[in-house]
Design a protein around this motif. Structure first.
Motif, PDB file in Angstrom:
ATOM      1  N   CYS A  71      42.006  39.071  10.414  1.00  0.00           N
ATOM      2  CA  CYS A  71      42.465  37.928  11.207  1.00  0.00           C
ATOM      3  C   CYS A  71      42.087  38.052  12.682  1.00  0.00           C
ATOM      4  CB  CYS A  71      43.975  37.763  11.068  1.00  0.00           C
ATOM      5  SG  CYS A  71      44.446  37.116   9.468  1.00  0.00           S
ATOM      6  N   SER A  89      38.980  36.108   6.381  1.00  0.00           N
ATOM      7  CA  SER A  89      40.179  35.439   6.885  1.00  0.00           C
ATOM      8  C   SER A  89      39.897  33.974   7.208  1.00  0.00           C
ATOM      9  CB  SER A  89      40.700  36.187   8.116  1.00  0.00           C
ATOM     10  OG  SER A  89      41.167  35.293   9.084  1.00  0.00           O
ATOM     11  N   GLU A 125      41.321  30.623   5.493  1.00  0.00           N
ATOM     12  CA  GLU A 125      41.905  29.596   6.362  1.00  0.00           C
ATOM     13  C   GLU A 125      41.318  28.218   6.025  1.00  0.00           C
ATOM     14  OE1 GLU A 125      44.381  28.781   9.819  1.00  0.00           O
ATOM     15  OE2 GLU A 125      44.154  30.594   8.642  1.00  0.00           O
ATOM     16  N   SER A 142      45.361  32.367  13.099  1.00  0.00           N
ATOM     17  CA  SER A 142      45.440  32.831  11.712  1.00  0.00           C
ATOM     18  C   SER A 142      46.859  32.678  11.195  1.00  0.00           C
ATOM     19  CB  SER A 142      45.036  34.302  11.647  1.00  0.00           C
ATOM     20  OG  SER A 142      46.110  35.096  12.110  1.00  0.00           O
TER      21      SER A 142
END
Lengths: 271, 351
Positions: A127, A134, A138, B204
């Motif tokens: 992240c 990541s 997403e 995130s």
């Protein structure tokens, strides 16, 4: 967006959640006593009752916000003495609140994405990077969140911080956040409270479309009887923390105990 | 209607794309200037007295903003966590002289993170001002600890820790011989790296979990966000950055320091930075640090520039008054800080 086939997902008509002998006390006040009912997979179950009947307390027991002093909760075949909010979320239960509980500083999209947070598993180091697994995860979840957003027709406010939205739209964003989790059981606490007739009709439509499209089992609390009769397949009536009726809208409508409870007729136990 | 909404979409997409391009260009230009132009143009005074402390405080402000602005946990322990970074960097450089100094900076943050997580434990039970008081206790305890246990400063009779001369890739980075340009560049690159990581992290699932906990922890738990783990991670990451900032503060800026360099005033100063700059904004942390570190120096130099001849102590007092006044004015104008002011002006100007 078909719901993930989860382990232990009951077939339509099978029990999704059942409670038995639920009692809840706040100090000297008995909020719930000996409540038992079953919500079947695929149905919309309304929990109704006069003010103070214990409806919201019941919902809070179902998803673990409150811990009952007695009784058991069986969700998707697993029986527990009490739920925990996080466990409930992990096992496929989502909910909305009577007084909207959104993340006010975050945009509509981020609120909806937060509803999917527990489905995301990228590790911390991934992240930190702008590319890689990541970001792929997403993007995948954002696509799903956008589907929910367009399903509920809130694309226009996708990037607006929800604190700035009018109440009716906040209610809809909250429903979007709950739906984003692809729940098996969705608990709606007065989804139409404070809405005008037009907004209520719109929300009813979304609830019915949710059922039709995702087959989500729903338990809802609502005061507007016309809405309850129109939406629900099954009604549980609470009064003073006890269940006084349980059945189809037709059965409940004609039930003498229910009529008495709503009209406030004194029964012999009161005397 | 559909044609209209089509053009509306086109219009907003155009501006969103253009705004992103402008951002990229702006960040690139600033980075190039900071990397190449500043070290050659700025003199020793500018680098040592203004730019290096600015960069280091920007890093500390970034750390605190992640915890307070993004995760919603108020902390007054920043100075203490910075001290943990500084003292652990000092212990490591003296215990293992062969260990690379840049590696030491990165590692020192982990000690601060550990301590931060420990003092973050009460955050599950207490919130807001009460949590702030608990972190204030951490501040006082840590400073007391570093004062009272001579092991932390290698039994040095003066009670100070001193940055020994260390090189990285053959260039002197710390110690009295290290050039200001080099120390500036090290601080700049480290800040840039951490800003970059933080920027990604906040977009995130972790960033969203932090903001969810900040905005409404009950609802965060209902959507399945583990509260304690999320808060502790925020304390850990925040303290890590503050710890690295503390190590840089001694090794790149002060040269040698006592615990007084990390007292509670530092905690308040960094808190002012993020409030003035903008809570929950990474850019805001940097702007706030610039404002708080550069403005007093600007005010000090204002009198000679304007040709006003004031007694030194009077000038200093007026400076403090103007400084405080400006902070109040900014917060009245825009309670969400300078980052929000800039964002609003950009929206108005459509750039």
């Amino acid at each position: 967006m078909p719901a993930d086939p989860k382990n232990g997902h009951p077939a339509p008509g099978e029990p999704m959640l059942s409670v038995e002998g639920i009692a809840l006390r706040f100090g000297g006040v008995q909020a719930l006593a000996g409540v038992e009912f079953t919500i079947y997979a695929g149905e919309i179950c309304a929990i109704i009752g006069p003010n103070g009947a214990g409806k919201t307390s019941m919902l809070n027991v179902l998803n673990g916000a409150y811990q009952p002093s007695e009784g058991t909760i069986t969700f998707k075949g697993r029986t527990r003495r009490k739920m925990h909010p996080r466990v409930a979320a992990l096992e496929g239960m989502a909910r909305t609140f009577q007084n909207v509980a959104l993340f006010k500083g975050m945009s509509t999209l981020d609120n909806v994405m937060a509803g999917r947070n527990l489905k995301m598993h990228s590790n911390f180091v991934a992240c930190l990077l702008p590319v890689g697994p990541s970001r792929a995860e997403e993007a995948r979840h954002r696509a799903h969140a956008d589907e929910v957003i367009s399903f509920l027709e809130i694309e226009d406010i996708r990037n607006v911080p929800v604190g700035r939205l009018p109440y009716g739209l906040q209610k809809r964003v909250e429903l979007a956040r709950a739906l984003a989790a692809e729940p098996d059981l969705l608990l709606l606490d007065e989804p139409m409270a404070g809405m005008n007739r037009g907004e209520k009709a719109e929300m009813s439509r979304f609830i019915l479309e949710t059922k039709a499209r995702f087959g989500t089992t729903m338990a809802l609390i609502e005061h507007d009887m016309s809405v309850v009769m129109e939406l629900s397949d099954h009604i549980v009536v609470l009064d003073y923390g006890r269940k006084i009726a349980d059945g189809t809208p037709e059965e409940v409508r004609t039930d003498q105990t229910v009529i008495d409870a709503y009209l406030g007729v004194a029964t012999e136990d009161d005397a | 209607m559909t044609v209209l909404s089509y053009f509306n979409d086109l219009y907003s997409t155009f501006f969103a794309t253009r705004s992103r391009t402008i951002n990229t260009v702006f960040v690139t230009v600033i980075s190039l200037l900071a990397l190449f132009a500043v070290p050659t143009l700025a003199n020793e005074y500018w680098l040592q007295a203004i730019l290096i402390p600015f960069l280091i405080f920007a890093l500390a402000a970034l750390g605190l903003n992640l915890l307070t602005g993004f995760a919603g946990q108020l902390s007054l322990g920043t100075g203490g966590f910075m001290a943990v970074g500084a003292y652990s960097a000092f212990k490591m450089t003296t215990a293992w002289p062969e260990l690379d100094i840049i590696a030491i900076f990165f590692i020192s943050g982990f000690f601060a993170a550990g301590v931060g997580i420990l003092f973050g434990l009460p955050s599950l039970r207490i919130k807001g001002f009460y949590l702030a008081v608990a972190t204030l206790a951490a501040q006082f305890f840590l400073i007391w600890l570093f004062n009272r246990v001579p092991w932390f400063y290698n039994d040095n009779p003066s009670g100070t820790i001193t940055a020994p001369p260390r090189t990285f890739a053959g260039v002197m980075v710390t110690g009295p011989e290290a050039a200001a340009e080099v120390r500036y560049l090290v601080a700049l690159v480290l800040l840039a790296v951490f800003v970059f990581f933080s920027w990604n992290l906040m977009r995130s699932r972790f960033g969203r979990a932090w903001m969810a906990v900040r905005d409404m922890d009950v609802a965060a738990e209902i959507v399945g966000i583990p509260l304690l783990r999320t808060k502790l991670l925020a304390f850990g990451v925040s303290s890590y950055l503050c710890g690295v900032a503390g190590a840089l503060f001694v090794f790149l800026y002060l040269g040698s320091a006592e615990t007084i360099a990390f007292d509670v005033n530092v905690s308040f100063l960094v808190l002012f930075m993020i409030i003035v700059g903008g809570l929950g904004s990474i850019t805001g942390s940097i702007i706030g640090a610039a404002f708080i570190t550069i403005l007093p120096i600007f005010l000090t130099n204002l009198n000679p520039i304007l040709g006003i001849d004031l007694a030194v102590d009077l000038a200093k007092h007026i400076e403090v008054i103007i400084f405080g006044g400006l902070i109040i004015v900014i917060l009245i104008l825009e309670p969400h800080g300078m980052a929000r002011l800039i964002q609003i002006s950009r929206e108005r100007l459509r750039i």
